[in-house]
Design an enzyme around this catalytic site. Structure first.
Site, short mmCIF file in Angstrom:
data_model
loop_
_atom_site.label_atom_id
_atom_site.label_comp_id
_atom_site.label_asym_id
_atom_site.label_seq_id
_atom_site.Cartn_x
_atom_site.Cartn_y
_atom_site.Cartn_z
N GLY A 1 1.20 -1.20 0.01
CA GLY A 1 -0.18 0.36 0.14
C GLY A 1 0.67 1.69 0.26
O GLY A 1 2.34 1.33 0.80
N GLY A 2 0.04 2.42 -0.35
CA GLY A 2 1.29 3.43 -0.72
C GLY A 2 2.48 3.46 -0.96
O GLY A 2 2.56 2.22 -2.00
N ASP A 3 3.64 3.83 -0.33
CA ASP A 3 5.16 3.26 -0.53
C ASP A 3 5.78 1.99 -0.23
O ASP A 3 6.95 1.74 -0.15
CB ASP A 3 5.70 4.71 -0.59
CG ASP A 3 5.94 4.80 0.37
OD1 ASP A 3 5.56 4.80 1.38
OD2 ASP A 3 6.99 5.55 0.63
N GLU A 4 4.77 1.38 0.55
CA GLU A 4 5.09 0.18 1.47
C GLU A 4 5.34 -1.11 0.33
O GLU A 4 4.21 -1.07 -0.51
CB GLU A 4 4.51 -0.02 2.81
CG GLU A 4 4.88 1.01 3.38
CD GLU A 4 4.03 1.49 4.72
OE1 GLU A 4 3.68 0.25 4.86
OE2 GLU A 4 4.37 2.24 6.07
N PHE A 5 5.97 -2.60 0.69
CA PHE A 5 6.57 -3.10 0.21
C PHE A 5 6.59 -4.17 0.82
O PHE A 5 7.37 -3.49 1.90
CB PHE A 5 7.49 -3.26 -1.01
CG PHE A 5 6.79 -2.61 -2.62
CD1 PHE A 5 6.64 -3.41 -3.40
CD2 PHE A 5 7.21 -0.94 -1.76
CE1 PHE A 5 6.97 -2.59 -4.27
CE2 PHE A 5 7.19 0.03 -3.64
CZ PHE A 5 6.62 -1.35 -4.21
#
Length: 200
Positions: A27-31
Site C-alpha cells: 500500500g502506498g510506498d510500502e512493500f
C-alpha cells in the site's frame, strides 16, 4: 510518474532477491518481502543491504533523475512471532525506528521496540493537537555578520511548549512533523506568526 516509479522500485526489489522470494506492494510506498528458507539472520541483513543499494541507484523518469531511499524493518519467523499480522506489525515497528535513525537503513525487530514505538506514536498524536491548543511558540535567534559584528536579522525557531514535558526543541519534533506530514501546517503557522510578530 508516481505509478511508474513504484513499478521500477518493485523491479529493483526483484533484482535484489531470489526467485523463490516474494515481493508484494503493501500500500502506498510500502512493500513486503518474504524470504523463505533463510538459515540465519545475517543472511536477511545481506538481502536488506542489497535492496538498499539497488534503490539508491537513481531512477530515470521522463528524462529526469529521481533519487529515493529505503527504510527496512525486519522480523523473523518463528523467533519474533508465528502470526502473519503480528509479524507485519513487528516489521512496521522496526521500519519506524529505521526511519528515525536516518534514511537507507534496516532494523531488526526487538521486543523492547513496542514501548518505544508506542511513546513515539503518542508524541505524534499530541503533536497533531499542539497547534489547536496553541502550544507552539516562536523564539528568535540573532544572525550576526562575523566581519562587522552587526546583527543582520533573526532566525525564527519553533518550539513546542508541551503541557507535561515542558519546552521541546525543534530538533526533537520537526523530524516527526516531516515524517507525519504535519510540517506543511507547522511551516504555514511559523510564517504567519513571524509576520504578525514582525509587524507588531
Amino acid at each position: 510518474m508516481g505509478d511508474e516509479l513504484l513499478q521500477k522500485v518493485a523491479g529493483r526489489f526483484n533484482t535484489a532477491v531470489r526467485e523463490s522470494d516474494i515481493v508484494a506492494r503493501f500500500g502506498g510506498d510500502e512493500f513486503v518481502i518474504v524470504l523463505p528458507d533463510v538459515r540465519k539472520a545475517d543472511d536477511v541483513g545481506e538481502v536488506a543491504k542489497k535492496v538498499i543499494d539497488e534503490i539508491n541507484v537513481p531512477f530515470h523518469l521522463n528524462g529526469r533523475e529521481v533519487f529515493v531511499g529505503a527504510s527496512i524493518g525486519i522480523t523473523l519467523y518463528p523467533d519474533d512471532a508465528v502470526d502473519a499480522g503480528v509479524m507485519l506489525s513487528n516489521a512496521d515497528m522496526a521500519m519506524y525506528l529505521a526511519k528515525e535513525k536516518g534514511r537507507n537503513r534496516y532494523q531488526f525487530f526487538t521486543p523492547s521496540m513496542d514501548d518505544e514505538v508506542k511513546r513515539h506514536m503518542e508524541l505524534e498524536r499530541e503533536l497533531r493537537w499542539a497547534m489547536d491548543r496553541r502550544e507552539l511558540v516562536l523564539k528568535y535567534q540573532a544572525v550576526i555578520d562575523l566581519d562587522t559584528g552587526r546583527m543582520n536579522g533573526v532566525e525564527a525557531l519553533v518550539y513546542w511548549n508541551h503541557p507535561d514535558r515542558g519546552l521541546i526543541s525543534p530538533d526533537v519534533f520537526i523530524p516527526l512533523a516531516e515524517e507525519t506530514g504535519l510540517i506543511g501546517a507547522i511551516g504555514t503557522w511559523v510564517l504567519s506568526t513571524a509576520a504578525i510578530q514582525a509587524k507588531a
